[in-house]
Design an enzyme around this catalytic site. Sequence first.
Site, PDB file in Angstrom:
ATOM      1  N   ASP A  73     -77.077   8.741  -1.548  1.00  0.00           N
ATOM      2  CA  ASP A  73     -76.310   8.052  -0.507  1.00  0.00           C
ATOM      3  C   ASP A  73     -76.017   8.934   0.692  1.00  0.00           C
ATOM      4  O   ASP A  73     -75.832   8.434   1.807  1.00  0.00           O
ATOM      5  CB  ASP A  73     -74.985   7.536  -1.084  1.00  0.00           C
ATOM      6  CG  ASP A  73     -75.176   6.346  -2.002  1.00  0.00           C
ATOM      7  OD1 ASP A  73     -76.244   5.724  -1.917  1.00  0.00           O
ATOM      8  OD2 ASP A  73     -74.274   6.056  -2.797  1.00  0.00           O
ATOM      9  N   ASP A 127     -88.985  30.907  16.609  1.00  0.00           N
ATOM     10  CA  ASP A 127     -88.487  29.695  17.258  1.00  0.00           C
ATOM     11  C   ASP A 127     -89.528  29.093  18.200  1.00  0.00           C
ATOM     12  O   ASP A 127     -89.622  27.869  18.356  1.00  0.00           O
ATOM     13  CB  ASP A 127     -87.206  30.039  18.025  1.00  0.00           C
ATOM     14  CG  ASP A 127     -86.374  28.826  18.378  1.00  0.00           C
ATOM     15  OD1 ASP A 127     -86.654  27.740  17.838  1.00  0.00           O
ATOM     16  OD2 ASP A 127     -85.452  28.967  19.189  1.00  0.00           O
ATOM     17  N   PHE A 182     -77.213   5.953   2.271  1.00  0.00           N
ATOM     18  CA  PHE A 182     -78.668   5.898   2.321  1.00  0.00           C
ATOM     19  C   PHE A 182     -79.329   5.447   1.033  1.00  0.00           C
ATOM     20  O   PHE A 182     -80.574   5.437   0.956  1.00  0.00           O
ATOM     21  CB  PHE A 182     -79.222   7.231   2.805  1.00  0.00           C
ATOM     22  CG  PHE A 182     -79.013   7.444   4.292  1.00  0.00           C
ATOM     23  CD1 PHE A 182     -78.574   6.395   5.099  1.00  0.00           C
ATOM     24  CD2 PHE A 182     -79.248   8.669   4.883  1.00  0.00           C
ATOM     25  CE1 PHE A 182     -78.379   6.572   6.460  1.00  0.00           C
ATOM     26  CE2 PHE A 182     -79.067   8.860   6.249  1.00  0.00           C
ATOM     27  CZ  PHE A 182     -78.632   7.810   7.035  1.00  0.00           C
ATOM     28  N   ASP A 230     -81.413  25.143  16.295  1.00  0.00           N
ATOM     29  CA  ASP A 230     -81.933  25.880  17.446  1.00  0.00           C
ATOM     30  C   ASP A 230     -81.854  25.101  18.752  1.00  0.00           C
ATOM     31  O   ASP A 230     -81.657  25.691  19.816  1.00  0.00           O
ATOM     32  CB  ASP A 230     -83.386  26.292  17.180  1.00  0.00           C
ATOM     33  CG  ASP A 230     -83.488  27.321  16.057  1.00  0.00           C
ATOM     34  OD1 ASP A 230     -82.501  28.032  15.815  1.00  0.00           O
ATOM     35  OD2 ASP A 230     -84.560  27.400  15.421  1.00  0.00           O
ATOM     36  N   ASN A 251     -86.359  20.543  18.242  1.00  0.00           N
ATOM     37  CA  ASN A 251     -86.237  21.870  17.620  1.00  0.00           C
ATOM     38  C   ASN A 251     -84.955  21.936  16.789  1.00  0.00           C
ATOM     39  O   ASN A 251     -84.030  22.699  17.090  1.00  0.00           O
ATOM     40  CB  ASN A 251     -86.252  22.938  18.715  1.00  0.00           C
ATOM     41  CG  ASN A 251     -86.453  24.335  18.167  1.00  0.00           C
ATOM     42  OD1 ASN A 251     -86.806  24.518  17.020  1.00  0.00           O
ATOM     43  ND2 ASN A 251     -86.215  25.315  19.006  1.00  0.00           N
ATOM     44  N   ASP A 257     -81.603  -0.269  -3.032  1.00  0.00           N
ATOM     45  CA  ASP A 257     -82.190   0.366  -4.217  1.00  0.00           C
ATOM     46  C   ASP A 257     -81.648  -0.210  -5.519  1.00  0.00           C
ATOM     47  O   ASP A 257     -82.115   0.154  -6.603  1.00  0.00           O
ATOM     48  CB  ASP A 257     -82.001   1.888  -4.181  1.00  0.00           C
ATOM     49  CG  ASP A 257     -80.556   2.347  -4.345  1.00  0.00           C
ATOM     50  OD1 ASP A 257     -79.639   1.496  -4.351  1.00  0.00           O
ATOM     51  OD2 ASP A 257     -80.342   3.571  -4.458  1.00  0.00           O
ATOM     52  N   LEU A 308     -81.232   2.639   2.249  1.00  0.00           N
ATOM     53  CA  LEU A 308     -82.308   2.978   3.179  1.00  0.00           C
ATOM     54  C   LEU A 308     -83.551   3.362   2.376  1.00  0.00           C
ATOM     55  O   LEU A 308     -83.579   4.396   1.712  1.00  0.00           O
ATOM     56  CB  LEU A 308     -81.869   4.132   4.075  1.00  0.00           C
ATOM     57  CG  LEU A 308     -82.886   4.704   5.060  1.00  0.00           C
ATOM     58  CD1 LEU A 308     -83.388   3.639   6.013  1.00  0.00           C
ATOM     59  CD2 LEU A 308     -82.282   5.873   5.826  1.00  0.00           C
ATOM     60  N   SER A 328     -76.302  11.068   6.432  1.00  0.00           N
ATOM     61  CA  SER A 328     -75.661   9.773   6.691  1.00  0.00           C
ATOM     62  C   SER A 328     -74.239   9.970   7.222  1.00  0.00           C
ATOM     63  O   SER A 328     -73.642  11.046   7.060  1.00  0.00           O
ATOM     64  CB  SER A 328     -75.615   8.938   5.406  1.00  0.00           C
ATOM     65  OG  SER A 328     -74.546   9.360   4.586  1.00  0.00           O
ATOM     66  N   HIS A 359     -76.568  -1.940  -1.871  1.00  0.00           N
ATOM     67  CA  HIS A 359     -77.716  -1.121  -1.503  1.00  0.00           C
ATOM     68  C   HIS A 359     -79.024  -1.741  -1.971  1.00  0.00           C
ATOM     69  O   HIS A 359     -79.106  -2.287  -3.081  1.00  0.00           O
ATOM     70  CB  HIS A 359     -77.587   0.280  -2.109  1.00  0.00           C
ATOM     71  CG  HIS A 359     -76.451   1.062  -1.559  1.00  0.00           C
ATOM     72  ND1 HIS A 359     -76.094   2.311  -2.037  1.00  0.00           N
ATOM     73  CD2 HIS A 359     -75.562   0.780  -0.559  1.00  0.00           C
ATOM     74  CE1 HIS A 359     -75.046   2.758  -1.357  1.00  0.00           C
ATOM     75  NE2 HIS A 359     -74.711   1.842  -0.450  1.00  0.00           N
ATOM     76  N   ASP A 384     -91.990  26.355  16.987  1.00  0.00           N
ATOM     77  CA  ASP A 384     -91.542  24.966  16.900  1.00  0.00           C
ATOM     78  C   ASP A 384     -91.709  24.235  18.230  1.00  0.00           C
ATOM     79  O   ASP A 384     -91.534  23.019  18.286  1.00  0.00           O
ATOM     80  CB  ASP A 384     -90.067  24.912  16.478  1.00  0.00           C
ATOM     81  CG  ASP A 384     -89.827  25.551  15.130  1.00  0.00           C
ATOM     82  OD1 ASP A 384     -90.762  25.568  14.317  1.00  0.00           O
ATOM     83  OD2 ASP A 384     -88.704  26.036  14.892  1.00  0.00           O
ATOM     84  N   ASP A 420     -84.431  22.715  13.557  1.00  0.00           N
ATOM     85  CA  ASP A 420     -84.239  23.609  12.423  1.00  0.00           C
ATOM     86  C   ASP A 420     -83.374  24.786  12.853  1.00  0.00           C
ATOM     87  O   ASP A 420     -82.865  24.827  13.982  1.00  0.00           O
ATOM     88  CB  ASP A 420     -85.583  24.073  11.864  1.00  0.00           C
ATOM     89  CG  ASP A 420     -86.352  24.973  12.829  1.00  0.00           C
ATOM     90  OD1 ASP A 420     -86.072  24.929  14.047  1.00  0.00           O
ATOM     91  OD2 ASP A 420     -87.235  25.718  12.376  1.00  0.00           O
TER      92      ASP A 420
END
Length: 663
Positions: free
Chosen positions: A352, A176, A409, A165, A153, A474, A412, A372, A472, A179, A155
């Site tokens: 990133d 809530d 990231f 939450d 949960n 990418d 990633l 990250s 990286h 969720d 969010d």
Amino acid sequence: MASQRSVRLSLKKPTYAVCVVGVEKLVDIRSDVPRGAKFFEVTGSSGVDLYVTFDSAHVTEPQGKSHWPLDADVDVVVYVKEASRILNDYKVKVSYYEHQEDSALGQGVLYLTGVDVSLDVDRERTGKVKRSRGDKKSWHWGPEGYGAILLVNCDRDLYSSGEPDHRNSTLSSLADLQDMSPMVLTCDGPDKLFDNHKLVLSVPYSDSKRAGVFCARGGNSFSNYKQVLGPQHLSYEVERQPGERAISFYVEGLAFPDADFLGLVSFSVSLVDTGTLPEAPLFTDTVTFRVAPWIMTPNTQAPLEVYVCRVEDLHGSNKAFLEDVANLALKANSEMVICPQVDNRNDRWIQDEIEFGYIEAPHKAFPVVFDSPRNRGLKDFAYKKILGPDFGFVTREISSGRISSLDSFGNLEVSPPVTVGGKEYPLGRILIGSSFPRSGGRRMSRVVFNFLKAQQVQAPVELYSDWLSVGHVDEFLSFVPTSDPKGFRLLLASPSACLKLFQEKREEGYGEAALFDDLKYRKKITINELLRDKTLRSNNHYVQSCIDWNREVLKRELGLKERDIIDIPQLFSLSASVATALFPDMVNMVVLGKYLGIPKPFGPIINGRCCLEEKVRSLLEPLGLRCIFIDDFLSYHELLGEVHCGTNVRRKPFSFKWWNMVP
């Protein structure tokens, strides 16, 4: 059916017992037997099912008026089908005989009170709780699998609550609850039974910090919901009201799967006899949930939102870049989200900082941003500006040691769905850059890598990216969607393809066409000069060998053929044994459906057109893609990044349900 402990009969007085609906109870018929008894007969009132178990090799089942032998391996099992309306309304009688034809020597009478106790969850993964007599303790993957699912949960349904939450032991709003996963306790039986029996809900200590349970007692407003199980509550004596037959609970995940957590949590309910010392549990029912994994989305998924930062610093403004990305997003029918300077603190590398993914259960799904550990100017953006109602947040911090560039990231990525040697990866495989095997170079931190691996559904593949200055993945690979049966192509940066292209152009008489011809702030380099530069050629042969090593890993780990790979012309320069792109790195693109936002390479102009752009168009546009070249030279390329580094995309989740796969 599960078995309860046995109940002993007495010849002197009736025996009373509680029998849980559908659960077998063994009747001890030998604890008090009349002298001389050699046979027995058992009967039950309406509502009681009973049967005799025996070894057919040594015992013959009685026929007619015959009775069962007492000295054989014979047992009596009873169970009730429905909860009692009053106490002791079910009856079982056992009569004992010396001979088959004699009158009974004595009788033992058992009065049963049926109580229906069951803890149930969405075992069948339909989005709703259904009563189940099947295996609720186990959790199985696959389309024929079963077991309930739990969302972390993470969010924030009320912005005023501050934290996600799951970090609060109180309910923030009724939204809530949506969720959380439902769990229902059935507790049907005579109210008087609960004068000396109680129901206790419990969670193992190891699971208590990974899941919480809420229950409303006294009303239906969110203020009436209390956390009854969780880090501070290992057990809860259920507050059953008179006549109440079902009690609803709501379960939230508190932690994602990780190196020390396989993702499974369990809860139990016990019917406890309070009239004994010590209090004895008569029956226990247990359910198991799996916490939903965090799932990445590849370039082949449709774009929903494009994120980009507005910056203006010593390197100038990226206003023109924002306009180009906005036009691209408009073509792709995607919403553009601009992170203002006050929130990014002139950190333009939004790729990133964060990675978008999602979590899903049968009853609910929502996006979750993974922040990250790089913690530069954008470090608070995801938490302060993205976390919100139905938009979750997760991060992993590195407690000790130095954070490397490989923890960003841009390092990633995730492949589209693939099949490798018959093994299906319907959600693709995560790709991360690392050092060369058995070398001592840079690696992604174990904290981040272990988190990704623990999600199970997108088994990570480590590539070799430490040969790059930034490091990286990418910088040398991307995926683009196609409408053919394969569904995608892998794009790899290719010095060999670039040198071959320039060689062809020189042979066609364009040797004096120059790289950077359209740039006033960079020295031009002709094709002839590039091809004569032995150091440059040698360096790019080395780079090509690094990419080729990854090429073989990707073919092996993603089940790819050469026809699934497209070589994108690219040259690199080397300094201190690490590589950077010589001109804007075209593989480092943003993919928005069929629209590709590609760094403008400023290649040699031949017949009024950039030969690098024309080559890329010829490779990709026959696949139904649209190449749109974006000038990122000053605002990103010269800062060692490109279009992909400066953008981020939230994409549509997979239609495939993760629980239907087998990791």
